[in-house]
Design a protein around this motif. Sequence first.
Motif, PDB file in Angstrom:
ATOM      1  N   ALA A   3       0.671   2.112   7.910  1.00  0.00           N
ATOM      2  CA  ALA A   3      -0.260   1.007   7.704  1.00  0.00           C
ATOM      3  C   ALA A   3       0.367  -0.309   8.115  1.00  0.00           C
ATOM      4  N   ARG A   4      -0.459  -1.155   8.705  1.00  0.00           N
ATOM      5  CA  ARG A   4      -0.019  -2.486   9.120  1.00  0.00           C
ATOM      6  C   ARG A   4      -1.051  -3.491   8.627  1.00  0.00           C
ATOM      7  N   TYR A   5      -0.585  -4.523   7.947  1.00  0.00           N
ATOM      8  CA  TYR A   5      -1.490  -5.566   7.463  1.00  0.00           C
ATOM      9  C   TYR A   5      -1.951  -6.356   8.676  1.00  0.00           C
ATOM     10  N   ASP A   6      -3.154  -6.065   9.144  1.00  0.00           N
ATOM     11  CA  ASP A   6      -3.578  -6.613  10.433  1.00  0.00           C
ATOM     12  C   ASP A   6      -5.076  -6.400  10.575  1.00  0.00           C
ATOM     13  N   GLN A   7      -5.802  -7.491  10.841  1.00  0.00           N
ATOM     14  CA  GLN A   7      -7.239  -7.376  11.064  1.00  0.00           C
ATOM     15  C   GLN A   7      -7.609  -7.640  12.516  1.00  0.00           C
ATOM     16  N   SER A   8      -6.605  -7.569  13.383  1.00  0.00           N
ATOM     17  CA  SER A   8      -6.898  -7.640  14.816  1.00  0.00           C
ATOM     18  C   SER A   8      -6.589  -6.272  15.407  1.00  0.00           C
ATOM     19  N   ALA A   9      -7.240  -5.960  16.475  1.00  0.00           N
ATOM     20  CA  ALA A   9      -7.080  -4.648  17.095  1.00  0.00           C
ATOM     21  C   ALA A   9      -6.414  -4.815  18.452  1.00  0.00           C
ATOM     22  N   ARG A  10      -5.144  -4.492  18.504  1.00  0.00           N
ATOM     23  CA  ARG A  10      -4.415  -4.628  19.749  1.00  0.00           C
ATOM     24  C   ARG A  10      -3.587  -3.377  19.979  1.00  0.00           C
TER      25      ARG A  10
ATOM     26  N   VAL B 284       0.848  -1.178   0.000  1.00  0.00           N
ATOM     27  CA  VAL B 284       0.000   0.000   0.000  1.00  0.00           C
ATOM     28  C   VAL B 284       0.889   1.236   0.000  1.00  0.00           C
ATOM     29  N   GLN B 285       0.462   2.252  -0.720  1.00  0.00           N
ATOM     30  CA  GLN B 285       1.175   3.529  -0.754  1.00  0.00           C
ATOM     31  C   GLN B 285       0.330   4.553  -0.002  1.00  0.00           C
ATOM     32  N   LEU B 286       1.001   5.412   0.761  1.00  0.00           N
ATOM     33  CA  LEU B 286       0.314   6.362   1.632  1.00  0.00           C
ATOM     34  C   LEU B 286       0.762   7.787   1.329  1.00  0.00           C
ATOM     35  N   GLU B 287      -0.188   8.709   1.391  1.00  0.00           N
ATOM     36  CA  GLU B 287       0.131  10.123   1.179  1.00  0.00           C
ATOM     37  C   GLU B 287      -0.673  10.973   2.142  1.00  0.00           C
ATOM     38  N   GLU B 288       0.039  11.735   2.971  1.00  0.00           N
ATOM     39  CA  GLU B 288      -0.596  12.620   3.930  1.00  0.00           C
ATOM     40  C   GLU B 288      -0.853  13.998   3.325  1.00  0.00           C
ATOM     41  N   SER B 289      -1.846  14.678   3.868  1.00  0.00           N
ATOM     42  CA  SER B 289      -2.124  16.064   3.490  1.00  0.00           C
ATOM     43  C   SER B 289      -2.854  16.730   4.648  1.00  0.00           C
TER      44      SER B 289
ATOM     45  N   SER C 233      -7.491  24.400  15.030  1.00  0.00           N
ATOM     46  CA  SER C 233      -7.768  23.031  14.577  1.00  0.00           C
ATOM     47  C   SER C 233      -7.175  22.779  13.204  1.00  0.00           C
ATOM     48  N   LEU C 234      -6.867  21.517  12.953  1.00  0.00           N
ATOM     49  CA  LEU C 234      -6.453  21.047  11.641  1.00  0.00           C
ATOM     50  C   LEU C 234      -7.026  19.655  11.429  1.00  0.00           C
ATOM     51  N   ARG C 235      -7.219  19.304  10.164  1.00  0.00           N
ATOM     52  CA  ARG C 235      -7.654  17.962   9.843  1.00  0.00           C
ATOM     53  C   ARG C 235      -6.663  17.346   8.864  1.00  0.00           C
ATOM     54  N   LEU C 236      -5.994  16.310   9.296  1.00  0.00           N
ATOM     55  CA  LEU C 236      -5.060  15.604   8.434  1.00  0.00           C
ATOM     56  C   LEU C 236      -5.772  14.470   7.711  1.00  0.00           C
ATOM     57  N   SER C 237      -5.317  14.203   6.505  1.00  0.00           N
ATOM     58  CA  SER C 237      -5.831  13.076   5.725  1.00  0.00           C
ATOM     59  C   SER C 237      -4.673  12.197   5.307  1.00  0.00           C
ATOM     60  N   CYS C 238      -4.964  10.924   5.158  1.00  0.00           N
ATOM     61  CA  CYS C 238      -3.980   9.960   4.660  1.00  0.00           C
ATOM     62  C   CYS C 238      -4.677   9.110   3.609  1.00  0.00           C
ATOM     63  N   ALA C 239      -4.306   9.330   2.373  1.00  0.00           N
ATOM     64  CA  ALA C 239      -4.898   8.597   1.259  1.00  0.00           C
ATOM     65  C   ALA C 239      -4.044   7.377   0.931  1.00  0.00           C
ATOM     66  N   ALA C 240      -4.695   6.243   0.758  1.00  0.00           N
ATOM     67  CA  ALA C 240      -3.992   4.996   0.481  1.00  0.00           C
ATOM     68  C   ALA C 240      -4.320   4.480  -0.906  1.00  0.00           C
ATOM     69  N   SER C 241      -3.350   3.873  -1.530  1.00  0.00           N
ATOM     70  CA  SER C 241      -3.564   3.235  -2.821  1.00  0.00           C
ATOM     71  C   SER C 241      -2.793   1.929  -2.845  1.00  0.00           C
ATOM     72  N   GLY C 242      -3.227   1.016  -3.712  1.00  0.00           N
ATOM     73  CA  GLY C 242      -2.546  -0.259  -3.816  1.00  0.00           C
ATOM     74  C   GLY C 242      -3.414  -1.399  -3.338  1.00  0.00           C
ATOM     75  N   ASP C 243      -2.925  -2.105  -2.354  1.00  0.00           N
ATOM     76  CA  ASP C 243      -3.581  -3.299  -1.853  1.00  0.00           C
ATOM     77  C   ASP C 243      -4.930  -2.974  -1.211  1.00  0.00           C
ATOM     78  N   SER C 244      -5.683  -4.007  -0.861  1.00  0.00           N
ATOM     79  CA  SER C 244      -6.992  -3.833  -0.257  1.00  0.00           C
ATOM     80  C   SER C 244      -6.871  -3.092   1.069  1.00  0.00           C
ATOM     81  N   TYR C 245      -7.336  -1.879   1.086  1.00  0.00           N
ATOM     82  CA  TYR C 245      -7.146  -0.972   2.222  1.00  0.00           C
ATOM     83  C   TYR C 245      -7.773  -1.501   3.493  1.00  0.00           C
ATOM     84  N   SER C 246      -8.907  -2.175   3.380  1.00  0.00           N
ATOM     85  CA  SER C 246      -9.613  -2.616   4.579  1.00  0.00           C
ATOM     86  C   SER C 246      -8.895  -3.746   5.317  1.00  0.00           C
ATOM     87  N   ASN C 247      -7.829  -4.276   4.739  1.00  0.00           N
ATOM     88  CA  ASN C 247      -7.041  -5.300   5.424  1.00  0.00           C
ATOM     89  C   ASN C 247      -6.010  -4.712   6.379  1.00  0.00           C
TER      90      ASN C 247
END
Length: 128
Positions: free
Chosen positions: A98-105, A2-7, A17-31
């Motif tokens: 990003a970490r390839y991980d579907q568990s929340a620890r 996955v490739q990541l780009e902050e803005s 206040s500020l709002r940061l965004s991180c856009a992802a491309s590549g592999d299945s993001y929800s993983n």
Amino acid sequence: QVQLEESGGGLVQTGGSLRLSCAASGDSYSNYAMGWFRQAPGKEREFVSAVSWSGHNTYYADSVKGRFTISRDNRKNTMYLQMDNLKPEDTGIYYCAARYDQSARYYVLSELGNYGYWGQGTQVTVSS
């Protein structure tokens, strides 16, 4: 992979206040679990916040609890960090990861060494 780009970084006064965004491309993001880290000048990179792959579990460093809110939109492959009541000590470069991980620890997601993918960072400066 996955490739990541902050803005969304910038210069803001104390209390702003500020709002940061991180856009992802590549592999299945929800993983992927996602995190925000920051690095102030002369200091080590530190954990700010993390969110599980589903968005249901969120974690925060004590220094930002109650002021920052992390979220993600898996339809848009984007993660956000809403930062309110900013303080000068929040100044630094903010990185998404990003970490390839579907568990929340927390003990895994709060450690920068557990992330395999990083963005280039976006500068946040809070003036006093």
